[in-house]
Design a protein around this motif. Structure first.
Motif, PDB file in Angstrom:
ATOM      1  N   ALA A  48      37.405  50.827  43.538  1.00 41.99           N
ATOM      2  CA  ALA A  48      36.396  50.809  44.600  1.00 41.99           C
ATOM      3  C   ALA A  48      36.403  49.497  45.388  1.00 41.99           C
ATOM      4  O   ALA A  48      35.819  49.424  46.462  1.00 41.99           O
ATOM      5  CB  ALA A  48      35.008  51.052  44.014  1.00 41.99           C
ATOM      6  N   GLY A  49      37.028  48.448  44.854  1.00 43.89           N
ATOM      7  CA  GLY A  49      37.096  47.167  45.550  1.00 43.89           C
ATOM      8  C   GLY A  49      36.204  46.083  44.977  1.00 43.89           C
ATOM      9  O   GLY A  49      35.922  45.097  45.646  1.00 43.89           O
ATOM     10  N   LYS A  50      35.781  46.232  43.740  1.00 44.89           N
ATOM     11  CA  LYS A  50      34.899  45.236  43.115  1.00 44.89           C
ATOM     12  C   LYS A  50      35.568  43.866  43.026  1.00 44.89           C
ATOM     13  O   LYS A  50      34.960  42.859  43.383  1.00 44.89           O
ATOM     14  CB  LYS A  50      34.467  45.702  41.723  1.00 44.89           C
ATOM     15  N   THR A  51      36.798  43.833  42.550  1.00 47.05           N
ATOM     16  CA  THR A  51      37.507  42.557  42.404  1.00 47.05           C
ATOM     17  C   THR A  51      37.723  41.914  43.767  1.00 47.05           C
ATOM     18  O   THR A  51      37.503  40.713  43.945  1.00 47.05           O
ATOM     19  CB  THR A  51      38.849  42.759  41.678  1.00 47.05           C
ATOM     20  N   HIS A  52      38.122  42.699  44.741  1.00 45.34           N
ATOM     21  CA  HIS A  52      38.312  42.155  46.094  1.00 45.34           C
ATOM     22  C   HIS A  52      36.992  41.635  46.654  1.00 45.34           C
ATOM     23  O   HIS A  52      36.945  40.574  47.271  1.00 45.34           O
ATOM     24  CB  HIS A  52      38.893  43.214  47.031  1.00 45.34           C
ATOM     25  N   THR A  53      35.917  42.366  46.432  1.00 42.90           N
ATOM     26  CA  THR A  53      34.605  41.926  46.917  1.00 42.90           C
ATOM     27  C   THR A  53      34.219  40.596  46.297  1.00 42.90           C
ATOM     28  O   THR A  53      33.741  39.694  46.989  1.00 42.90           O
ATOM     29  CB  THR A  53      33.523  42.982  46.608  1.00 42.90           C
ATOM     30  N   MET A  54      34.432  40.453  45.009  1.00 42.14           N
ATOM     31  CA  MET A  54      34.014  39.234  44.324  1.00 42.14           C
ATOM     32  C   MET A  54      34.981  38.068  44.545  1.00 42.14           C
ATOM     33  O   MET A  54      34.547  36.937  44.736  1.00 42.14           O
ATOM     34  CB  MET A  54      33.850  39.502  42.829  1.00 42.14           C
ATOM     35  N   GLN A  55      36.302  38.329  44.534  1.00 43.04           N
ATOM     36  CA  GLN A  55      37.291  37.256  44.650  1.00 43.04           C
ATOM     37  C   GLN A  55      37.831  37.080  46.061  1.00 43.04           C
ATOM     38  O   GLN A  55      38.176  35.974  46.446  1.00 43.04           O
ATOM     39  CB  GLN A  55      38.445  37.509  43.692  1.00 43.04           C
ATOM     40  N   GLY A  56      37.965  38.171  46.782  1.00 46.09           N
ATOM     41  CA  GLY A  56      38.521  38.100  48.121  1.00 46.09           C
ATOM     42  C   GLY A  56      40.023  37.917  48.114  1.00 46.09           C
ATOM     43  O   GLY A  56      40.703  38.248  47.144  1.00 46.09           O
ATOM     44  N   SER A  57      40.515  37.353  49.193  1.00 50.05           N
ATOM     45  CA  SER A  57      41.940  37.082  49.356  1.00 50.05           C
ATOM     46  C   SER A  57      42.072  35.733  50.058  1.00 50.05           C
ATOM     47  O   SER A  57      41.084  35.192  50.539  1.00 50.05           O
ATOM     48  CB  SER A  57      42.595  38.197  50.182  1.00 50.05           C
ATOM     49  N   PRO A  58      43.296  35.195  50.157  1.00 48.19           N
ATOM     50  CA  PRO A  58      43.444  33.896  50.829  1.00 48.19           C
ATOM     51  C   PRO A  58      42.889  33.888  52.258  1.00 48.19           C
ATOM     52  O   PRO A  58      42.297  32.904  52.688  1.00 48.19           O
ATOM     53  CB  PRO A  58      44.954  33.655  50.821  1.00 48.19           C
ATOM     54  N   GLY A  59      43.027  34.983  52.957  1.00 48.11           N
ATOM     55  CA  GLY A  59      42.544  35.042  54.335  1.00 48.11           C
ATOM     56  C   GLY A  59      41.099  35.473  54.482  1.00 48.11           C
ATOM     57  O   GLY A  59      40.499  35.293  55.541  1.00 48.11           O
ATOM     58  N   GLU A  60      40.535  36.037  53.433  1.00 48.05           N
ATOM     59  CA  GLU A  60      39.151  36.519  53.468  1.00 48.05           C
ATOM     60  C   GLU A  60      38.508  36.265  52.102  1.00 48.05           C
ATOM     61  O   GLU A  60      38.599  37.089  51.203  1.00 48.05           O
ATOM     62  CB  GLU A  60      39.109  38.010  53.806  1.00 48.05           C
ATOM     63  N   PRO A  61      37.870  35.089  51.940  1.00 53.18           N
ATOM     64  CA  PRO A  61      37.281  34.775  50.636  1.00 53.18           C
ATOM     65  C   PRO A  61      36.171  35.749  50.267  1.00 53.18           C
ATOM     66  O   PRO A  61      35.467  36.261  51.121  1.00 53.18           O
ATOM     67  CB  PRO A  61      36.744  33.356  50.817  1.00 53.18           C
ATOM     68  N   GLY A  62      36.039  35.995  48.966  1.00 51.21           N
ATOM     69  CA  GLY A  62      35.035  36.915  48.463  1.00 51.21           C
ATOM     70  C   GLY A  62      33.726  36.212  48.123  1.00 51.21           C
ATOM     71  O   GLY A  62      33.505  35.046  48.444  1.00 51.21           O
TER      72      GLY A  62
END
Length: 86
Positions: A48-62
């Motif tokens: 669902a994107g939980k890890t991305h939401t919390m951690q983000g990415s280099p270009g979009e911090p979570g």
């Protein structure tokens, strides 16, 4: 006296991390700075994107890096007060 507060925010897939941070995390940061214990919790089905939401990415911090930035920014702005960040 014990105080408990629950604030539930539900965002759809169309909401970006900036909006999630501003609506779900900043109120928690406000409470943390006021001296309350705060938890930000991501819940959802697999992929669902939980890890991305919390951690983000280099270009979009979570949420986690944005909360850390916000806390340290507030600490720098409040140089006259002793902060204990653990």
């Amino acid at each position: 006296a014990r105080a408990t507060m629950l604030s539930l925010k539900v965002h759809g897939e169309w909401v970006g991390l900036k909006v999630s941070f501003e609506t779900a995390a900043v109120p928690g940061v406000d409470k943390t700075v006021a001296g309350y214990n705060t938890t930000i919790f991501a819940y959802g089905i697999t992929s669902a994107g939980k890890t991305h939401t919390m951690q983000g990415s280099p270009g979009e911090p979570g949420i986690i890096p944005l909360v850390a930035r916000e806390l340290f920014s507030r600490q720098r702005a409040d140089a006259g007060t002793e902060w204990n960040i653990t």
